[in-house]
Design an enzyme around this catalytic site. Sequence first.
Site, PDB file in Angstrom:
ATOM      1  CB  SER A   6      -1.029   2.318  -0.856  1.00 24.01           C
ATOM      2  OG  SER A   6      -1.529   3.308   0.081  1.00 24.01           O
ATOM      3  CG  HIS A  66      -2.736   9.008  -5.731  1.00 28.53           C
ATOM      4  ND1 HIS A  66      -3.141   8.287  -5.414  1.00 28.53           N
ATOM      5  CD2 HIS A  66      -3.053  10.012  -6.562  1.00 28.53           C
ATOM      6  CE1 HIS A  66      -4.591   8.820  -5.688  1.00 28.53           C
ATOM      7  NE2 HIS A  66      -4.413   9.820  -6.425  1.00 28.53           N
ATOM      8  CG  PHE A 143     -10.317   8.400   4.060  1.00 26.08           C
ATOM      9  CD1 PHE A 143     -11.439   8.940   3.438  1.00 26.08           C
ATOM     10  CD2 PHE A 143      -9.878   8.817   5.104  1.00 26.08           C
ATOM     11  CE1 PHE A 143     -11.544  10.281   3.838  1.00 26.08           C
ATOM     12  CE2 PHE A 143     -10.020   9.968   5.625  1.00 26.08           C
ATOM     13  CZ  PHE A 143     -11.016  10.678   4.987  1.00 26.08           C
ATOM     14  CG  ASP A 179      -4.672   4.141  -5.692  1.00 28.76           C
ATOM     15  OD1 ASP A 179      -4.344   5.018  -5.502  1.00 28.76           O
ATOM     16  OD2 ASP A 179      -4.691   3.082  -4.603  1.00 28.76           O
ATOM     17  N   GLY A 181      -8.921  -0.574  -2.894  1.00 30.77           N
ATOM     18  CA  GLY A 181      -9.987  -1.874  -2.924  1.00 30.77           C
ATOM     19  C   GLY A 181      -9.285  -2.872  -3.511  1.00 30.77           C
TER      20      GLY A 181
END
Length: 224
Positions: A6, A66, A143, A179, A181
Amino acid sequence: MIIAPSVLTADLAALGNACQEAVSAGLDWLHLDVMDGNFVPNLTFGPPVIKQLRKHLGEGPVFDAHLMIENAETMYQDYIDAGCNHLTVHVEAVTHLHRLLHAIREAGAGAGVVLNPATPVDIALEVLPDVDLVLIMSVNPGFGGQSFIPTVEAKIRKLRKAIDEQVAAGGREVQLQIDGGVKTHNIAMLQEWGVTNAVVGSGLFNDRGSVADNLTMLHEALNV
Ligand code: DX5
Ligand code: ZN
């Protein structure tokens, strides 16, 4: 397992170079976090930037958008025209989900559905025959650098079982993507849960090392 960088936590002032660094490290499935400042508080980029990224990177890399946006039903063709190969839409932001997924596939892109942490998995099961990818958010969208939400395990396992049953019955293969962590300490656990595509942002783009160095650590965690 596909590791999908990402670019949200990359140097957005040099986004093309950041994407090129990921591609040069062997990561050719790029996860583009499109945020409109309405569906999520944050604001990132849209079709004009994606179009330039495609020009900069060539046809090779997969662009997986996304779409954290309110207007996916009216804008999906613009993202495809800009060079996206996959569009993943939030069930929470779309009125006519089944119709949109079919329209995306008919326009030649892969269709994906994404669920926020509190959204029940049954919605994804309703459209499993109509998608190429299901994305389970393991953070609340908006975030990078947030902590992993472990309660998504049940959703992942239920989806894994449903996808396996669909394929066994001759149905479409569906990527199971997660998606938020994802890091070296949990990526092997996610593979065991049945995830086939893991988005990694701050675990790859950070000031601790290069993308290649961080990727090596993720591969070591996966024993690859
Ligand atoms: C959050 C985005 C994620 C995020 C992942 O809204 O959808 O893709 O950038 O970043 P990390 O891996 O740092 O949680
Ligand atoms: Zn994302």
